[in-house]
Design an enzyme around this catalytic site. Structure first.
Site, mmCIF file in Angstrom:
data_model
loop_
_atom_site.group_PDB
_atom_site.id
_atom_site.type_symbol
_atom_site.label_atom_id
_atom_site.label_comp_id
_atom_site.label_asym_id
_atom_site.label_seq_id
_atom_site.Cartn_x
_atom_site.Cartn_y
_atom_site.Cartn_z
ATOM 1 C CE LYS A 149 37.009 32.999 38.951
ATOM 2 N NZ LYS A 149 38.099 33.745 39.592
ATOM 3 C CE LYS A 257 42.730 37.962 37.925
ATOM 4 N NZ LYS A 257 43.344 36.790 38.547
#
Length: 344
Positions: A149, A257
Protein backbone atom coordinates in the site's frame (compact mmCIF):
# COMPACT_ATOMS: atom_id res chain seq x y z
CA UNK A 1 -37.15 -21.11 4.86
CA UNK A 2 -36.22 -18.69 7.66
CA UNK A 3 -33.58 -15.99 7.50
CA UNK A 4 -31.96 -13.86 10.18
CA UNK A 5 -28.99 -11.51 10.22
CA UNK A 6 -26.27 -10.71 12.77
CA UNK A 7 -23.84 -7.80 13.03
CA UNK A 8 -20.23 -8.64 13.92
CA UNK A 9 -17.24 -6.34 14.51
CA UNK A 10 -13.84 -7.69 13.46
CA UNK A 11 -10.87 -6.27 15.39
CA UNK A 12 -7.55 -5.76 13.61
CA UNK A 13 -4.49 -7.17 15.38
CA UNK A 14 -2.74 -3.91 14.59
CA UNK A 15 -4.00 -0.68 12.98
CA UNK A 16 -3.97 -1.12 9.19
CA UNK A 17 -3.22 1.92 7.06
CA UNK A 18 -4.22 2.89 3.54
CA UNK A 19 -4.21 6.31 1.87
CA UNK A 20 -7.88 6.57 2.89
CA UNK A 21 -7.01 6.29 6.59
CA UNK A 22 -6.20 3.79 9.33
CA UNK A 23 -8.57 0.96 10.28
CA UNK A 24 -8.77 -0.64 13.70
CA UNK A 25 -12.11 -2.44 13.24
CA UNK A 26 -14.13 -3.83 10.35
CA UNK A 27 -17.91 -4.08 10.43
CA UNK A 28 -19.55 -7.11 8.87
CA UNK A 29 -22.94 -8.85 8.85
CA UNK A 30 -23.98 -12.48 8.54
CA UNK A 31 -27.14 -13.85 6.93
CA UNK A 32 -28.19 -17.21 8.37
CA UNK A 33 -30.69 -19.33 6.42
CA UNK A 34 -32.53 -22.26 7.96
CA UNK A 35 -34.62 -24.87 6.19
CA UNK A 36 -35.50 -28.48 7.11
CA UNK A 37 -33.02 -28.43 10.04
CA UNK A 38 -30.19 -27.35 7.68
CA UNK A 39 -28.38 -24.04 7.99
CA UNK A 40 -26.54 -21.86 5.52
CA UNK A 41 -24.38 -18.83 6.23
CA UNK A 42 -23.20 -15.91 4.12
CA UNK A 43 -21.24 -12.77 4.90
CA UNK A 44 -22.20 -9.24 3.89
CA UNK A 45 -19.04 -7.22 4.41
CA UNK A 46 -19.04 -3.47 3.87
CA UNK A 47 -16.07 -1.11 3.87
CA UNK A 48 -17.18 2.20 5.35
CA UNK A 49 -16.48 5.10 3.02
CA UNK A 50 -15.81 2.81 0.06
CA UNK A 51 -18.69 0.35 -0.48
CA UNK A 52 -21.46 1.73 -2.68
CA UNK A 53 -23.94 0.25 -0.20
CA UNK A 54 -22.48 2.12 2.77
CA UNK A 55 -25.86 3.84 3.28
CA UNK A 56 -28.09 4.73 6.24
CA UNK A 57 -30.70 2.18 5.11
CA UNK A 58 -28.24 -0.76 4.98
CA UNK A 59 -29.56 -2.58 8.02
CA UNK A 60 -33.16 -1.91 6.94
CA UNK A 61 -32.34 -3.53 3.59
CA UNK A 62 -30.85 -6.56 5.37
CA UNK A 63 -34.02 -6.86 7.42
CA UNK A 64 -36.16 -6.54 4.28
CA UNK A 65 -34.06 -9.28 2.62
CA UNK A 66 -34.59 -11.68 5.52
CA UNK A 67 -38.33 -10.91 5.64
CA UNK A 68 -38.62 -11.60 1.90
CA UNK A 69 -36.38 -14.65 1.68
CA UNK A 70 -39.34 -16.58 0.19
CA UNK A 71 -38.83 -14.64 -3.06
CA UNK A 72 -35.82 -16.83 -3.83
CA UNK A 73 -32.26 -15.99 -4.80
CA UNK A 74 -32.73 -14.74 -8.39
CA UNK A 75 -35.54 -12.31 -7.54
CA UNK A 76 -33.69 -11.04 -4.48
CA UNK A 77 -30.46 -10.50 -6.42
CA UNK A 78 -32.34 -8.40 -8.99
CA UNK A 79 -33.92 -6.28 -6.25
CA UNK A 80 -30.60 -5.81 -4.43
CA UNK A 81 -28.64 -4.45 -7.40
CA UNK A 82 -27.53 -1.40 -5.37
CA UNK A 83 -26.40 -3.59 -2.44
CA UNK A 84 -23.53 -5.72 -3.82
CA UNK A 85 -22.38 -6.91 -0.38
CA UNK A 86 -25.85 -8.27 0.42
CA UNK A 87 -25.93 -9.95 -3.00
CA UNK A 88 -22.64 -11.67 -2.15
CA UNK A 89 -23.87 -12.71 1.31
CA UNK A 90 -27.08 -14.13 -0.14
CA UNK A 91 -25.35 -16.05 -2.93
CA UNK A 92 -23.04 -17.59 -0.33
CA UNK A 93 -25.83 -18.36 2.16
CA UNK A 94 -27.96 -20.13 -0.47
CA UNK A 95 -24.92 -22.07 -1.72
CA UNK A 96 -24.10 -22.97 1.90
CA UNK A 97 -27.67 -24.17 2.57
CA UNK A 98 -27.67 -26.38 -0.54
CA UNK A 99 -24.27 -27.93 0.23
CA UNK A 100 -23.73 -31.16 2.11
CA UNK A 101 -21.16 -29.36 4.27
CA UNK A 102 -22.18 -25.72 4.75
CA UNK A 103 -18.58 -24.56 4.42
CA UNK A 104 -17.74 -26.58 1.30
CA UNK A 105 -19.41 -24.42 -1.34
CA UNK A 106 -17.41 -25.21 -4.48
CA UNK A 107 -15.91 -28.71 -4.09
CA UNK A 108 -12.57 -28.97 -5.88
CA UNK A 109 -8.96 -30.06 -5.39
CA UNK A 110 -8.63 -26.95 -3.22
CA UNK A 111 -11.32 -28.07 -0.75
CA UNK A 112 -9.88 -31.62 -0.86
CA UNK A 113 -6.54 -30.21 0.30
CA UNK A 114 -4.81 -31.37 -2.90
CA UNK A 115 -4.07 -27.95 -4.41
CA UNK A 116 -3.53 -24.36 -3.25
CA UNK A 117 -4.08 -20.80 -4.48
CA UNK A 118 -1.04 -18.54 -5.02
CA UNK A 119 -1.58 -15.25 -3.16
CA UNK A 120 0.24 -11.97 -2.65
CA UNK A 121 1.60 -10.90 0.73
CA UNK A 122 0.03 -7.62 1.81
CA UNK A 123 2.18 -4.83 3.28
CA UNK A 124 0.23 -2.05 5.01
CA UNK A 125 1.19 1.60 5.12
CA UNK A 126 2.97 2.95 8.14
CA UNK A 127 6.38 4.19 9.15
CA UNK A 128 9.35 3.19 7.03
CA UNK A 129 10.55 0.78 9.73
CA UNK A 130 7.11 -0.79 10.03
CA UNK A 131 6.85 -1.33 6.27
CA UNK A 132 10.35 -2.78 6.06
CA UNK A 133 9.57 -5.17 8.93
CA UNK A 134 6.43 -6.39 7.16
CA UNK A 135 8.32 -6.92 3.90
CA UNK A 136 10.96 -9.05 5.65
CA UNK A 137 8.22 -11.09 7.33
CA UNK A 138 6.49 -11.75 3.99
CA UNK A 139 9.69 -12.81 2.26
CA UNK A 140 10.65 -15.07 5.20
CA UNK A 141 7.14 -16.60 5.03
CA UNK A 142 7.79 -17.68 1.44
CA UNK A 143 5.86 -15.08 -0.56
CA UNK A 144 7.23 -14.37 -4.04
CA UNK A 145 4.56 -11.73 -4.76
CA UNK A 146 4.25 -8.73 -2.43
CA UNK A 147 1.68 -5.95 -2.61
CA UNK A 148 2.54 -2.64 -0.93
CA UNK A 149 0.00 0.00 0.00
CA UNK A 150 1.53 3.34 -1.01
CA UNK A 151 0.47 6.98 -1.08
CA UNK A 152 0.20 7.92 2.59
CA UNK A 153 3.81 8.51 3.62
CA UNK A 154 6.45 10.55 1.79
CA UNK A 155 6.72 9.32 -1.82
CA UNK A 156 10.54 9.48 -1.87
CA UNK A 157 10.59 7.26 1.24
CA UNK A 158 8.32 4.76 -0.54
CA UNK A 159 10.65 4.77 -3.55
CA UNK A 160 13.55 4.15 -1.18
CA UNK A 161 11.79 1.09 0.25
CA UNK A 162 11.18 -0.28 -3.27
CA UNK A 163 14.79 0.44 -4.24
CA UNK A 164 16.09 -1.49 -1.22
CA UNK A 165 13.86 -4.48 -2.08
CA UNK A 166 15.13 -4.50 -5.65
CA UNK A 167 18.74 -4.24 -4.47
CA UNK A 168 18.27 -7.52 -2.66
CA UNK A 169 15.65 -9.30 -4.77
CA UNK A 170 15.41 -9.33 -8.55
CA UNK A 171 12.18 -9.38 -10.57
CA UNK A 172 12.54 -13.19 -10.87
CA UNK A 173 12.73 -13.49 -7.06
CA UNK A 174 9.89 -11.16 -6.03
CA UNK A 175 6.94 -9.78 -7.97
CA UNK A 176 6.07 -6.31 -6.62
CA UNK A 177 2.59 -4.82 -6.85
CA UNK A 178 1.64 -1.43 -5.46
CA UNK A 179 -1.76 -0.04 -4.52
CA UNK A 180 -2.21 3.73 -4.34
CA UNK A 181 -5.93 3.63 -3.45
CA UNK A 182 -6.40 6.78 -5.55
CA UNK A 183 -3.71 8.77 -3.70
CA UNK A 184 -2.04 10.49 -6.70
CA UNK A 185 -3.31 13.73 -8.21
CA UNK A 186 -4.04 13.86 -11.96
CA UNK A 187 -1.22 16.41 -12.26
CA UNK A 188 1.58 14.33 -10.71
CA UNK A 189 0.38 10.77 -11.44
CA UNK A 190 2.37 10.20 -14.64
CA UNK A 191 5.63 11.46 -13.12
CA UNK A 192 5.14 9.16 -10.12
CA UNK A 193 4.37 6.21 -12.40
CA UNK A 194 7.61 6.87 -14.29
CA UNK A 195 9.60 6.87 -11.04
CA UNK A 196 7.91 3.69 -9.80
CA UNK A 197 8.55 1.90 -13.10
CA UNK A 198 12.31 2.01 -12.43
CA UNK A 199 11.80 -0.77 -9.86
CA UNK A 200 10.20 -3.35 -12.19
CA UNK A 201 6.75 -3.09 -10.63
CA UNK A 202 4.18 -5.62 -11.88
CA UNK A 203 1.26 -3.16 -11.67
CA UNK A 204 -0.24 -0.27 -9.76
CA UNK A 205 -3.83 -0.32 -8.49
CA UNK A 206 -5.95 2.78 -8.85
CA UNK A 207 -3.27 5.52 -9.08
CA UNK A 208 -5.89 8.32 -9.09
CA UNK A 209 -9.36 8.58 -7.60
CA UNK A 210 -12.17 6.92 -9.60
CA UNK A 211 -14.63 8.66 -11.94
CA UNK A 212 -11.92 10.67 -13.73
CA UNK A 213 -12.44 8.65 -16.88
CA UNK A 214 -10.57 10.79 -19.41
CA UNK A 215 -7.54 11.26 -17.15
CA UNK A 216 -7.41 7.55 -16.30
CA UNK A 217 -7.80 6.56 -19.97
CA UNK A 218 -4.93 8.87 -20.89
CA UNK A 219 -2.78 7.48 -18.06
CA UNK A 220 -3.42 3.91 -19.24
CA UNK A 221 -2.41 4.95 -22.74
CA UNK A 222 0.96 6.49 -21.82
CA UNK A 223 1.94 4.79 -18.55
CA UNK A 224 5.27 2.95 -18.32
CA UNK A 225 3.71 0.85 -15.55
CA UNK A 226 0.63 -1.40 -16.04
CA UNK A 227 -2.48 0.03 -14.34
CA UNK A 228 -5.12 -2.07 -12.58
CA UNK A 229 -8.59 -0.70 -11.87
CA UNK A 230 -10.06 -1.42 -8.44
CA UNK A 231 -12.26 1.29 -6.85
CA UNK A 232 -13.16 2.34 -10.40
CA UNK A 233 -15.42 -0.72 -10.71
CA UNK A 234 -17.56 0.11 -7.66
CA UNK A 235 -21.11 1.25 -8.38
CA UNK A 236 -21.12 0.18 -12.04
CA UNK A 237 -24.14 -2.11 -12.20
CA UNK A 238 -25.24 -2.80 -15.79
CA UNK A 239 -23.30 -4.94 -18.26
CA UNK A 240 -23.49 -2.14 -20.82
CA UNK A 241 -21.86 0.33 -18.41
CA UNK A 242 -19.18 -2.22 -17.47
CA UNK A 243 -18.28 -2.67 -21.12
CA UNK A 244 -18.31 1.08 -21.72
CA UNK A 245 -16.00 1.77 -18.76
CA UNK A 246 -13.47 -0.87 -19.82
CA UNK A 247 -13.55 0.25 -23.46
CA UNK A 248 -13.07 3.89 -22.43
CA UNK A 249 -10.20 3.39 -19.97
CA UNK A 250 -8.64 0.20 -21.41
CA UNK A 251 -6.59 -0.82 -18.36
CA UNK A 252 -4.13 -3.71 -18.34
CA UNK A 253 -5.88 -5.36 -15.35
CA UNK A 254 -9.01 -5.20 -13.24
CA UNK A 255 -9.25 -6.36 -9.63
CA UNK A 256 -12.50 -7.86 -8.39
CA UNK A 257 -13.80 -7.85 -4.82
CA UNK A 258 -17.12 -9.75 -4.87
CA UNK A 259 -18.47 -7.81 -1.85
CA UNK A 260 -17.97 -4.55 -3.73
CA UNK A 261 -19.05 -5.48 -7.26
CA UNK A 262 -22.13 -7.70 -6.90
CA UNK A 263 -20.98 -11.07 -5.63
CA UNK A 264 -20.03 -13.98 -7.86
CA UNK A 265 -22.57 -13.06 -10.52
CA UNK A 266 -21.44 -9.44 -10.76
CA UNK A 267 -17.77 -10.46 -10.74
CA UNK A 268 -18.26 -13.01 -13.51
CA UNK A 269 -19.94 -10.34 -15.62
CA UNK A 270 -16.87 -8.13 -15.18
CA UNK A 271 -14.59 -11.07 -16.06
CA UNK A 272 -16.50 -11.77 -19.29
CA UNK A 273 -16.37 -8.08 -20.29
CA UNK A 274 -12.64 -7.92 -19.50
CA UNK A 275 -11.71 -11.10 -21.36
CA UNK A 276 -13.59 -9.90 -24.46
CA UNK A 277 -11.28 -6.86 -24.44
CA UNK A 278 -8.11 -8.85 -23.61
CA UNK A 279 -7.91 -7.28 -20.14
CA UNK A 280 -6.50 -9.53 -17.41
CA UNK A 281 -7.93 -9.79 -13.89
CA UNK A 282 -7.49 -11.23 -10.44
CA UNK A 283 -9.64 -11.62 -7.32
CA UNK A 284 -9.21 -9.94 -3.94
CA UNK A 285 -11.12 -10.24 -0.70
CA UNK A 286 -12.45 -7.05 0.92
CA UNK A 287 -11.29 -7.80 4.47
CA UNK A 288 -14.08 -10.26 5.17
CA UNK A 289 -13.92 -12.74 8.03
CA UNK A 290 -12.96 -16.33 7.20
CA UNK A 291 -16.62 -16.99 6.27
CA UNK A 292 -16.52 -14.60 3.32
CA UNK A 293 -12.89 -15.35 2.53
CA UNK A 294 -13.67 -19.07 2.36
CA UNK A 295 -16.46 -18.49 -0.18
CA UNK A 296 -14.30 -16.20 -2.32
CA UNK A 297 -11.30 -18.55 -2.21
CA UNK A 298 -13.28 -21.66 -3.18
CA UNK A 299 -14.97 -19.80 -6.05
CA UNK A 300 -11.67 -18.26 -7.18
CA UNK A 301 -10.01 -21.68 -7.43
CA UNK A 302 -12.70 -22.82 -9.89
CA UNK A 303 -11.81 -19.90 -12.21
CA UNK A 304 -8.34 -21.40 -12.85
CA UNK A 305 -6.52 -18.07 -12.82
CA UNK A 306 -2.81 -18.79 -12.17
CA UNK A 307 -1.85 -15.25 -11.08
CA UNK A 308 -1.35 -14.55 -7.35
CA UNK A 309 -4.71 -13.54 -5.88
CA UNK A 310 -5.37 -11.13 -3.01
CA UNK A 311 -6.69 -13.66 -0.50
CA UNK A 312 -4.24 -13.53 2.40
CA UNK A 313 -6.35 -11.45 4.79
CA UNK A 314 -7.64 -14.11 7.18
CA UNK A 315 -4.94 -13.57 9.81
CA UNK A 316 -5.51 -9.83 10.22
CA UNK A 317 -8.10 -10.07 12.99
CA UNK A 318 -7.99 -11.05 16.67
CA UNK A 319 -11.55 -12.43 16.62
CA UNK A 320 -11.78 -14.17 13.25
CA UNK A 321 -13.46 -17.58 13.12
CA UNK A 322 -11.22 -20.62 13.33
CA UNK A 323 -11.17 -22.30 9.92
CA UNK A 324 -9.23 -24.73 7.68
CA UNK A 325 -7.88 -21.79 5.62
CA UNK A 326 -4.12 -21.63 6.10
CA UNK A 327 -1.41 -19.52 4.44
CA UNK A 328 1.77 -21.48 3.69
CA UNK A 329 4.72 -20.51 1.46
CA UNK A 330 2.81 -17.73 -0.26
CA UNK A 331 -0.23 -19.90 -1.01
CA UNK A 332 -3.66 -20.36 0.56
CA UNK A 333 -4.47 -23.96 1.57
CA UNK A 334 -7.54 -25.76 2.87
CA UNK A 335 -6.28 -27.88 5.75
CA UNK A 336 -8.62 -30.86 6.21
CA UNK A 337 -7.19 -31.56 9.66
CA UNK A 338 -8.66 -28.27 10.94
CA UNK A 339 -12.35 -27.76 11.79
CA UNK A 340 -14.59 -24.73 11.52
CA UNK A 341 -15.58 -22.90 14.71
CA UNK A 342 -18.29 -20.46 13.73
CA UNK A 343 -19.93 -19.04 16.81
CA UNK A 344 -21.54 -15.60 16.89
Amino acid sequence: MKAIYHKYILNFKQPSGTSRGVMTTKETWFIILEKDSKKGVGECGILRGLSIDDRPDYEAKLEWTCNNIHLGLEVLLSKLIEFPSIQFGLETAFKSLESEDRFQLFPSDFTKGKDAIPINGLVWMGSEDFMRTQIKEKITAGFDCIKLKIGAIDFQTELGILKSIRKEFSISDIELRVDANGAFSPEDALEKLKQLSEYQIHSIEQPIKPKQFDVMARLCEVTPLPIALDEELIGVFSKMNKEKLLQTINPKYIILKPSLVGGFKGSEEWINCAENLNIKWWITSALESNIGLNAIAQWTFTLKNKMPQGLGTGSLFTNNFFSPLKVKNGTLHYDLLENWKFNL
